[in-house]
Structures are given as structure tokens and as C-alpha cells.
Design a protein around this motif. Sequence first.
Motif, PDB file in Angstrom:
ATOM      1  N   ILE A 189     -51.241 -79.223   5.405  1.00 29.68           N
ATOM      2  CA  ILE A 189     -50.394 -79.851   6.034  1.00 29.68           C
ATOM      3  C   ILE A 189     -49.283 -79.924   4.886  1.00 29.68           C
ATOM      4  O   ILE A 189     -49.106 -80.826   4.063  1.00 29.68           O
ATOM      5  N   GLU A 190     -48.297 -79.257   5.267  1.00 31.71           N
ATOM      6  CA  GLU A 190     -47.217 -79.031   4.355  1.00 31.71           C
ATOM      7  C   GLU A 190     -46.022 -78.375   5.066  1.00 31.71           C
ATOM      8  O   GLU A 190     -46.055 -77.689   6.240  1.00 31.71           O
ATOM      9  N   ARG A 238     -45.990 -81.238   8.520  1.00 27.35           N
ATOM     10  CA  ARG A 238     -46.082 -82.714   8.241  1.00 27.35           C
ATOM     11  C   ARG A 238     -45.476 -83.526   9.392  1.00 27.35           C
ATOM     12  O   ARG A 238     -45.817 -84.754   9.400  1.00 27.35           O
ATOM     13  N   ARG A 285     -51.648 -84.985  10.691  1.00 25.51           N
ATOM     14  CA  ARG A 285     -51.976 -85.777   9.737  1.00 25.51           C
ATOM     15  C   ARG A 285     -53.366 -85.360   9.351  1.00 25.51           C
ATOM     16  O   ARG A 285     -54.120 -84.975  10.284  1.00 25.51           O
TER      17      ARG A 285
END
Length: 267
Positions: free
Chosen positions: A256-257, A261, A265
Amino acid sequence: MPQKQARRSAAAAAVPAGSDEELRAPNAWLMLLEGRAPWEFAALLAASPWLRKLPRGDGHPVIVFPGLGANDFTTLALRRFLDELGYVTHPWGHGFNFGPRDGVLEHCTAEVKRLFRAHARPVSLIGWSLGGIYARELAKELPDHVRSVITLGTPFTGHPRATNAWRFFELVSGQRVHDHELLEEIRRTPPVPTTSLYSKTDGVVAWQCSVMDPSPTSENIEVLASHCGMGMNPFALYAVADRLAQPAGQWKPFEIEGARRWFYRAS
């Protein structure tokens, strides 16, 4: 797990029980929000050109299990999406999912074994809601035949009345959901790479019921989706495709980047 024991596991897991924290089923407002499922399908159609650019699959077989009271028609969009990416998808092929009736789990076990032999490689299992219980239990019973498990809004832990589906389950299955003997077995994470997709706006299942203890081969991914629309939600399907695209034996958690994002989550 023997078939009789697995059947009882699925029956008990239809409404999970025994958490230390008292959980409640989603409230009336969240249930009303389930009406957004058609819009999630419309969003999937709109996002199709983008989703087609995802990494191609390696052709390994995938079985998709429908939720409680649903049949293979409800998973058609998901299966077509994965077919277009290069996977060989299969419906569960047992009509409406009215719980672990006689012969259901035996049929599922036989199908996993058949596809394993036919493709000479392990099978990935995707389960929506109650279908995810089947996927998890089959992976525990046949870990050498299963490559990965992905569940969508599946309740495998939590309080016995923390879903809005337990009465319906009892009605259509003729079984009771308060047999707690096998709950620890149900909570146990399969010994294969396992991903649980859940939504805090789920109107059927309390989201805490779909969260595992993370491990080196298990993860939880939060998406913004309804329960009834999760198998058509473009963000959920993106995560499913990302998980399936990993090379066999090289599983790693969902990253998650960047822009992810905004939509995902991890917990």
C-alpha cells in the motif's frame, strides 16, 4: 479435516462466535448502504479499460465460491474479469449456496483434486462471504493442492450474532449456527497464502469478523465496498488480481503505497 468436521465448521462459521469483545451486526444504516451494489457493478464497467492493463495471469486454475443464498451467476463478473487476465476460472457448480448440505463439501474437495490433476499445478480458491469458509477449510484439508486463498467479506471469527445473515442461514440450511466446538478450527488460518478483503461499510457482516491475525503468509486488506457488491467492486477486483498475479512460492503482502493509499488499508 474430515468431511463431516468440515461441514460442521462451515455451519458454525456462518455466524462466528466466541470473541472476547461483544460485536454487533451492522446497523440499519449500513444495511441500507447495501443498495449501492449496482453502482459498484457500473463502476466496474467504467473501470474495465484500466483493469485490463493489470498484469496477465499465468493460467493457473481458480475456483470461485458464491455467498450464502447465491449461485454462480453472482460470481460471473468476477470470473470473466479473471478469465480476461489469463486465469482458468471455474464456478463452484453446486447451485445455490444454502450451506454445507450433504455432498456439498465432498463435491468441492473432488473438484479441487480434479483441477489439480488436470492442470498439474495447485488451485487458487476465492470465496465470497460464506463461500470463503469453504475456500479456507478446503485449503486446510488439501494444502498441497491449493496455491492461495482469497476471501471477500467472509466471517470466520467474532460474535455469534455479528452478522445480519444468521437467521437466513438457519432457515435455508436447516442447521443451527451455535455449535461452538469447532470455532477454534475455523479461526485457524489456512497453511497457504491467505488474503481477507473486508469493508468497514459492510452491511451484512461486522468487519471485525473478517480480520485475521497477520502472519508471514496471511493479510487483511480493507476496501471501500458493500458486502453484496464486493465481488463486483473494481477496487476489490484490483486487489484480487494483484494477489493472484504473484509467482507461485513468492507470495508477499499487498503493498500500500503511492495512489493505493487512497483506496486501501492494511491491518
